[in-house]
Design a protein around this motif. Structure first.
Motif, PDB file in Angstrom:
ATOM      1  N   TYR A 255       0.871  -1.194   0.000  1.00 28.44           N
ATOM      2  CA  TYR A 255       0.000   0.000   0.000  1.00 28.44           C
ATOM      3  C   TYR A 255       0.895   1.227   0.000  1.00 28.44           C
ATOM      4  O   TYR A 255       2.131   1.098   0.080  1.00 28.44           O
ATOM      5  CB  TYR A 255      -0.999  -0.019   1.173  1.00 28.44           C
ATOM      6  N   SER A 363      -4.360  -1.114   7.329  1.00 24.51           N
ATOM      7  CA  SER A 363      -3.873  -0.582   6.048  1.00 24.51           C
ATOM      8  C   SER A 363      -3.999  -1.698   5.012  1.00 24.51           C
ATOM      9  O   SER A 363      -4.332  -1.458   3.847  1.00 24.51           O
ATOM     10  CB  SER A 363      -2.399  -0.200   6.150  1.00 24.51           C
ATOM     11  N   ASP A 384     -12.763  -1.947  15.103  1.00 21.61           N
ATOM     12  CA  ASP A 384     -11.345  -1.675  15.366  1.00 21.61           C
ATOM     13  C   ASP A 384     -11.189  -1.057  16.748  1.00 21.61           C
ATOM     14  O   ASP A 384     -12.016  -0.262  17.186  1.00 21.61           O
ATOM     15  CB  ASP A 384     -10.750  -0.729  14.309  1.00 21.61           C
ATOM     16  N   LYS A 389     -10.079   5.741  14.620  1.00 22.72           N
ATOM     17  CA  LYS A 389     -10.665   5.185  13.395  1.00 22.72           C
ATOM     18  C   LYS A 389     -12.182   5.030  13.550  1.00 22.72           C
ATOM     19  O   LYS A 389     -12.919   5.028  12.565  1.00 22.72           O
ATOM     20  CB  LYS A 389     -10.048   3.811  13.074  1.00 22.72           C
TER      21      LYS A 389
END
Ligand code: JHZ
Length: 451
Positions: A255, A363, A384, A389
Motif C-alpha cells: 500500500y 492498512s 477496530d 478510526k
C-alpha cells in the motif's frame, strides 16, 4: 465552435465542490508536474534521482486505484478523497521491490495519522521485549528511534539520553509529553545534520520498526543513519519480509506507505552501497512475517562478526527465486486468483442471505477492499480498537468503522480478518462468536473459511 449539448449539460452539473477540487488539483499538478499524467502528487527531487534507476525497474503487479491506506474519513470528505495507481516494480539491479510511483509523504504521514501502535496489545509486548533484548545485548547509552509513533519502544529507555524522530505531529506530541526530545520531521540527511548540530552525535543504537520501508529515498536514509551512528553503534530495523509475503500470498502488505517490501538480498545490496553492513538477521512472526536487520559500520564488522543468519537468509531467498523476475510474475497470477476467489465467496454468501463484517481496519484491508471492489454491499462494517478510526469510514470502500463493544458479533455469520496477522489473538477473543456458529474468512495464504 460552441459547446456540444452534452458538454453544456456536464458543465451545468459541475458543483462548487468539484470546481474547488479541480482548482486544488491543478495547483498541485503545477507544483509537481511530472505526475500530471496520472494525477499523482510526487516529490520532484525523488523523481529526478530515480529517473535513471527507473530503467531497471520492471512492473509485475497492478493493484488498481487506491486511496491513502490510513486516511479514514467523514462523509463530507468523500468528494476530496485522493486516489492513485498502485503498481509494483522489481529492480533488476538491486533486487528491490518498490511501488512504481510514490505518494507524497505528507499526504500519508501528518498530524492525523491513524495507526496507533499501542492499540494492538501484542505489538506493545513485542516492543517491550525487543527493547529489553537490545539493552541486554548492546548496552546502548545514546539511543534514537526513527518513526517512534506513540512510544511503545522508546518508553523503555531513559528520556535524558534517547531521541525520537516522528513526522506525524499527533504522535510526536505524545513522546514529547513523555519527556523525549522529538523531531517531528521526515528522516533525511538534512535532519541528521540538524540533530548533529544540536549536539546529539554518536548514537550507540538507532532503531526503527515498520518505518524504513516507508522511506522512498533509501540511499539518503542510510547515509543519514551512517552520519549519526557511532563507530561501534548498531542500527536495528524491522519491516515486513518480502519472502514471507511471496510465500503467503499476502499482497495486502503493499500500500502507499510501504514504498518498498524488503528482502535481505536487496537490503544487503543497498546497505553495502551506503557504507553499512548487515551482521545479523532475526526472522520474526509479527505483521505476518518480518525481518529484524542488524547493521554496523564495516570497520568493526570484520568477517568473524557476521552471524550465520545472514548467509542462511540470503540462501533461502535465492532458492525461492527472489532475484528472478519470473517469481514476481507467478506471484501476480496468485494475487489475481485470490481476488477472484474472495469476491466469489463473499457474493455467494450474500446471495445465501449471510451477514458479513470485518475485524481490524488495517492498512492491509484498504488494499484488499479497493483491489477487490468490496464495499458495504458485501461487508457491512469493520470493528477496530483504535478510537481515532471509530465513527469514520474506511478509505475508498467507505465501510463504517466502529468500536468492537458496539457490535453483537452473534448478529453476523462471518467475520473477515482484516487483521489476519492477529488471527490467533482475535480467534481467542471471539470464542463466543465461534461457539454460536460464527466463522472467520481470510485470504492468507489463500481464500478460506475457518472456525
Ligand atoms: P496492523 C500498520 O499496518 C501500518 P496495518 C504501518 N504502516 C505498517 O507499516 C504496518 O502496520 C506494519 C486493530 N485490532 O497492526 C488495531 C483490533 O481491532 O495489522 C489496528 O487498527 N482488534 C505502520 O494497519 C489493526 O487492528 C484486535 O484484537 O495493516 C491492526 O493493524 C487487534 C489485535 C488489533 O497494521
Amino acid at each position: 465552435m460552441g459547446l456540444t449539448d452534452e458538454k453544456k449539460s456536464a458543465y451545468r452539473h459541475t458543483t462548487k465542490e468539484e470546481l474547488d477540487r479541480w482548482i486544488r488539483e491543478a495547483k498541485m499538478n503545477a507544483e509537481f508536474p511530472q505526475h500530471r499524467a496520472h494525477g499523482m502528487y510526487g516529490d520532484p527531487r525523488l523523481d529526478k534521482i530515480n529517473r535513471e534507476k527507473k530503467k531497471m525497474k520492471k512492473e509485475f503487479l497492478d493493484l488498481g486505484r487506491q486511496p491513502i491506506a490510513n486516511k479514514f474519513l467523514k462523509e463530507e470528505e468523500f468528494s476530496d478523497e485522493f486516489f492513485y495507481d498502485l503498481k509494483v516494480v522489481f529492480d533488476e539491479d538491486t533486487k528491490l521491490v518498490s511501488l512504481k510511483d510514490f505518494v507524497k509523504p505528507e499526504l500519508m504521514f501528518n498530524e492525523n495519522y491513524a495507526y496507533n501502535t499501542s492499540m494492538s496489545t501484542p505489538m506493545v509486548n513485542h516492543f517491550k521485549s525487543t527493547a529489553e533484548m537490545l539493552m541486554e545485548e548492546f548496552r546502548p547509552v545514546n539511543v534514537m528511534e526513527i518513526g517512534s509513533n506513540d512510544g511503545p519502544f522508546i518508553r523503555n529507555f531513559d528520556p535524558t539520553t534517547a531521541v525520537c524522530v516522528e513526522p506525524c505531529g499527533n504522535f510526536a506530541k505524545v513522546t514529547e509529553g513523555m519527556g523525549y526530545q522529538t523531531y517531528s520531521e521526515f528522516w533525511t540527511t538534512e535532519l541528521s545534520e540538524k540533530i548533529k548540530n544540536d549536539g546529539h552525535v554518536d548514537f550507540d543504537l538507532i532503531y526503527a520498526a515498520n518505518c524504513i520501508c516507508h522511506i522512498q529515498d533509501l540511499d539518503d536514509c542510510f547515509s543519514a543513519v551512517a552520519n549519526l551512528l557511532s563507530d561501534k553503534g548498531v542500527f536495528v530495523f524491522e519491516d515486513p519480509s518480502l519472502l514471507r509475503m511471496l510465500e503467503r500470498g499476502s499482497y495486502d502488505q503493499i500500500y502507499d506507505e510501504h514504498a518498498h517490501v524488503f528482502s535481505v538480498t536487496a537490503l544487503d545490496n543497498l546497505l553495502k552501497k551506503n557504507g553499512l553492513i548487515i551482521f545479523d538477521v532475526d526472522n520474526l512472526s509479527v505483521h505476518g512475517g518480518s525481518n529484524r536487520i542488524y547493521v554496523k559500520k564495516p570497520n568493526i564488522a570484520s568477517d568473524n562478526t557476521l552471524r550465520p543468519s545472514i548467509f542462511e537468509n540470503l540462501k533461502e531467498e535465492k532458492s525461492f527465486g527472489i532475484d528472478n523476475f519470473k517469481t514476481y510474475e507467478i506471484f501476480a497470477e496468485r494475487v489475481k486468483k485470490s481476488k477472484d476467489d474472495l469476491v466469489e465467496l463473499l457474493v455467494k454468501l450474500k446471495d445465501d442471505g449471510k451477514r458479513i463484517m470485518s475485524i481490524g481496519a488495517t492498512s492491509k484491508s484498504t488494499t484488499v477492499f479497493n483491489y477487490c471492489g468490496i464495499s458495504t454491499d458485501l461487508i457491512e462494517l469493520i470493528t477496530d480498537t483504535t478510537k481515532d478510526k471509530q465513527g469514520l469510514v474506511a478509505p475508498g470502500s467507505h465501510i463504517p468503522v466502529v468500536d468492537r463493544e458496539s457490535v453483537n458479533l452473534n448478529d453476523y455469520d462471518y467475520a473477515f480478518l482484516g487483521a489476519w496477522n492477529f488471527k490467533e489473538v482475535i480467534a481467542d477473543k471471539e470464542r463466543e462468536f465461534v461457539e454460536n456458529g460464527g466463522k472467520f474468512i481470510t485470504h492468507v495464504p489463500e481464500v478460506m473459511v475457518f472456525s
